[in-house]
Write a protein that holds these residues in place. Structure first.
Motif, PDB file in Angstrom:
ATOM      1  N   THR B  76       3.793   3.777  -1.859  1.00 52.06           N
ATOM      2  CA  THR B  76       2.748   2.999  -1.186  1.00 52.06           C
ATOM      3  C   THR B  76       3.373   1.970  -0.248  1.00 52.06           C
ATOM      4  O   THR B  76       2.920   1.812   0.893  1.00 52.06           O
ATOM      5  CB  THR B  76       1.855   2.286  -2.220  1.00 52.06           C
ATOM      6  N   ALA B  77       4.427   1.287  -0.710  1.00 52.34           N
ATOM      7  CA  ALA B  77       5.072   0.282   0.140  1.00 52.34           C
ATOM      8  C   ALA B  77       5.591   0.911   1.429  1.00 52.34           C
ATOM      9  O   ALA B  77       5.354   0.399   2.529  1.00 52.34           O
ATOM     10  CB  ALA B  77       6.211  -0.383  -0.634  1.00 52.34           C
ATOM     11  N   SER B  79       4.615   3.737   2.807  1.00 50.92           N
ATOM     12  CA  SER B  79       3.544   4.250   3.664  1.00 50.92           C
ATOM     13  C   SER B  79       2.758   3.107   4.308  1.00 50.92           C
ATOM     14  O   SER B  79       2.234   3.281   5.406  1.00 50.92           O
ATOM     15  CB  SER B  79       2.623   5.186   2.892  1.00 50.92           C
ATOM     16  N   LEU B  80       2.696   1.945   3.654  1.00 57.42           N
ATOM     17  CA  LEU B  80       2.023   0.803   4.283  1.00 57.42           C
ATOM     18  C   LEU B  80       2.756   0.388   5.551  1.00 57.42           C
ATOM     19  O   LEU B  80       2.143   0.165   6.598  1.00 57.42           O
ATOM     20  CB  LEU B  80       1.958  -0.389   3.319  1.00 57.42           C
ATOM     21  N   CYS B 145       1.404  10.051   2.049  1.00 59.44           N
ATOM     22  CA  CYS B 145       0.555   8.866   1.865  1.00 59.44           C
ATOM     23  C   CYS B 145       0.363   8.093   3.166  1.00 59.44           C
ATOM     24  O   CYS B 145      -0.564   7.292   3.282  1.00 59.44           O
ATOM     25  CB  CYS B 145       1.153   7.934   0.813  1.00 59.44           C
ATOM     26  N   VAL B 149      -3.090   5.242   4.851  1.00 58.20           N
ATOM     27  CA  VAL B 149      -2.946   3.920   5.445  1.00 58.20           C
ATOM     28  C   VAL B 149      -3.315   3.979   6.924  1.00 58.20           C
ATOM     29  O   VAL B 149      -4.077   3.156   7.439  1.00 58.20           O
ATOM     30  CB  VAL B 149      -1.505   3.402   5.271  1.00 58.20           C
ATOM     31  N   LEU B 191      -5.610  -2.628   4.888  1.00 60.48           N
ATOM     32  CA  LEU B 191      -4.340  -2.303   4.239  1.00 60.48           C
ATOM     33  C   LEU B 191      -4.537  -2.136   2.738  1.00 60.48           C
ATOM     34  O   LEU B 191      -3.966  -1.233   2.112  1.00 60.48           O
ATOM     35  CB  LEU B 191      -3.297  -3.385   4.511  1.00 60.48           C
ATOM     36  N   GLY B 195      -3.843   1.217   0.988  1.00 55.34           N
ATOM     37  CA  GLY B 195      -2.799   1.159  -0.030  1.00 55.34           C
ATOM     38  C   GLY B 195      -3.290   1.655  -1.381  1.00 55.34           C
ATOM     39  O   GLY B 195      -2.586   2.384  -2.078  1.00 55.34           O
TER      40      GLY B 195
END
Lengths: 305, 266
Positions: B76-77, B79-80, B145, B149, B191, B195
């Motif tokens: 997730t981090a 892809s953010l 992912c 986002v 976000l 996320g």
């Protein structure tokens, strides 16, 4: 500046000439550099990881496996592709898979339209928020657990039979219908959400104008709502279609002895250890999705994903 | 179009029925987690708390949850960051190949998981020759992912327009300051929504994971697949599924509330 620097600074604080500031000034004057800065990391990632992987898979489809040693031979051959295109097993499984994916998509759209419409246009803001949560929450229950729950729902002596027996019905058992039901269930939230978002973008004033001009509900839906909603519907269908096309686990759990394309790929990678053949089979869903995406792009659906 | 009262009631009833069908299997999972039967007979012959007690002591399951959470947080981090960068590039700039880039972002999710799975498996093992493990799962998950986002952020950027950012620049703020004080606060809830979806997607992914996980790495879906068909483990799997759904209410609720609050401000 030399005469009264302190007063001038107090009125308009002059930014200090730090490195960050210099870069900032440079970036704001050079749009292309800014763009390059924004794009380089994502493109590096997607290009290096994904495109290289995909292209090398395509190349692998034209290699072969030595049937004695099990080693991959990198000599160019069309054998795998010819096997896949002409083999009756592959043709039958492809047709079955596409049929299942299409039916799943249709079922999902038919179910998603009324609930999305209710959410976007009938429910008040509070109920709307609760419904969005209610639709999103099942996404957090494990995919496997949900597929397994359907196995238990549809099993002999399961809750489905228990519910319909008084009305003379019976459970479809395990097979393609069970697969379609389960897949449609699994991907439903992915179809509801884009359609709901699409309906939210249809302004209420248009609907009112249409009715003021004398259009009945059916006509308004057909000539106002549907054309505006079309890209969102296609966007939702991309999820359900693509996800169904590659699935091999649900069909293992509720599909009885039936096989889909995913199962053929899986057995060739795993048990048979024939990556080139698996890659050649994978060309089928890739081809189908490319056609689907190209068609979807014309409707502007990709902006609505 | 003004819907008549009967039409509204019909729509409401249909919605209710659909929700009933959506929650029926989850209800079955919930009830079965208390059932004394291990082979899913309906109605359950009796009720017990045995599985709930066992689930919280099951080291395999707890380890798998920790592994999945670790993978999902990292994916997730990544892809953010990547999703925000690419949506800023596509929304705020016009350039040659823009359509190709947007297709490239969508492709990992638009192609069936099994294709992405074997492509990455082949890439990791034979092309760059790395050992499959936690890191390879993170890379694979982050790749598909990015799109969740991207979708949320680009929709927000489109609605935001550029006037506030221009005003900020006119008032002398640099590129970083404008992003930190003007752009980012407006993107925050988008976000969060993107996320959350990315986290859920990664946490539950099984197909790509099967092909990119090494022998020693067990994420929660892999653990569930291993245990689903074992008679004494299936009820424990049910308990874990129930707990996950209940826990998920918290982040979804806050994301919705944040989005709702922002809507009210406008």
């Amino acid at each position: 500046m030399a005469s009264s620097p302190s007063i001038e600074r107090a009125v308009v604080p002059r930014p200090r000439e730090t490195t960050a500031r210099k870069i900032s000034v440079f970036l704001s004057q050079h749009a292309r550099v800014r763009l390059a800065f924004l794009l380089s990391a994502p493109l590096f990632w997607l290009g290096l990881v994904y495109i290289v992987a995909l292209v090398s898979l395509l190349i692998t489809a034209f290699w072969s496996v030595d049937s004695f040693t099990g080693e991959v031979s990198t000599q160019f051959t069309l054998d795998n592709v010819i096997t896949v295109v002409t083999g009756s097993l592959y043709q039958a499984v492809t047709l079955r898979t596409v049929g299942v994916a299409l039916l799943v998509t249709i079922v999902d759209i038919v179910i998603a339209l009324p609930i999305a419409f209710f959410m976007a246009k009938v429910a008040g803001p509070r109920l709307q928020r609760i419904l969005v949560i209610a639709v999103l929450m099942p996404l957090w229950a494990s995919y496997l657990v949900k597929a397994y729950a359907w196995r238990s729902v549809l099993s002999q002596g399961g809750i489905f039979e228990w519910l319909v027996r008084p009305f003379g019905g019976e459970s479809p058992g395990y097979g393609l219908p069970a697969t379609i039901i389960t897949l449609a269930y699994l991907w439903l939230p992915y179809v509801i959400l884009p359609i709901y978002a699409g309906l939210e973008r249809v302004p209420n004033s248009l609907l009112e104008a249409s009715s003021d001009l004398g259009a009945k509900t059916g006509r308004t839906l057909r000539t106002i709502v549907l054309p505006m909603l079309w890209p969102a519907i296609i966007a939702g269908s991309i999820f359900s279609f693509s996800l169904s096309l590659g699935d091999y686990i649900t069909v293992n759990i509720v599909g009885g002895a039936n096989q889909l394309l995913g199962n053929l790929v899986y057995t060739n990678v795993g048990a048979a250890n024939n990556l080139p053949l698996a890659a050649a089979i994978a060309l089928i869903p890739i081809g189908i999705m490319i056609v689907y995406l190209t068609a979807a792009r014309r409707t502007g659906a990709l902006e609505n994903l | 179009m003004r819907l008549s009262r009967p039409a509204r009631i019909t729509l409401g009833t249909v919605t209710g029925l659909i929700l009933l069908v959506i929650y029926l299997p989850l209800l079955v999972v919930f009830v079965n987690s208390f059932s004394t039967s291990t082979n899913l007979t309906w109605p359950p012959p009796g009720f017990t708390l045995e599985w709930w007690g066992k689930a919280f002591q099951n080291q395999g399951a707890l380890d798998a949850i920790a592994t999945s959470a670790q993978v999902a947080v990292l994916a997730t981090a990544i892809s953010l960051v990547l999703g925000t960068l690419v949506s800023l590039a596509l929304q705020r700039h016009k350039f040659f190949g823009r359509d190709a880039v947007s297709l490239l972002v969508i492709l990992p999710i638009a192609l069936p998981g099994i294709v992405t799975g074997i492509a990455l498996n082949n890439f990791f093992r034979t092309i760059i020759d790395v050992r499959l493990g936690l890191l390879t799962i993170v890379i694979a998950h982050a790749t598909f992912c990015i799109v969740t986002v991207f979708n949320n952020v680009i929709a927000r950027l489109r609605r935001m327009g550029t006037s506030l950012e221009e005003a900020s620049a006119d008032l002398g703020a640099g590129v970083w300051t404008t992003f930190r004080l003007v752009t980012f606060p407006q993107l925050r809830s988008a976000l969060l929504a993107g996320g959350l979806l990315a986290f859920a997607l990664s946490f539950d992914e099984i197909i790509v994971t099967t092909f990119t996980a090494g022998a020693g790495v067990t994420t929660l879906p892999i653990w569930i697949l291993d245990n689903l068909f074992r008679p004494n483990q299936a009820p424990i799997v049910n308990v874990i599924a129930v707990v996950l759904v209940l826990v998920s209410i918290v982040p979804i609720y806050f994301a919705q509330r944040l989005a709702g609050a922002e809507q009210l401000q406008k």
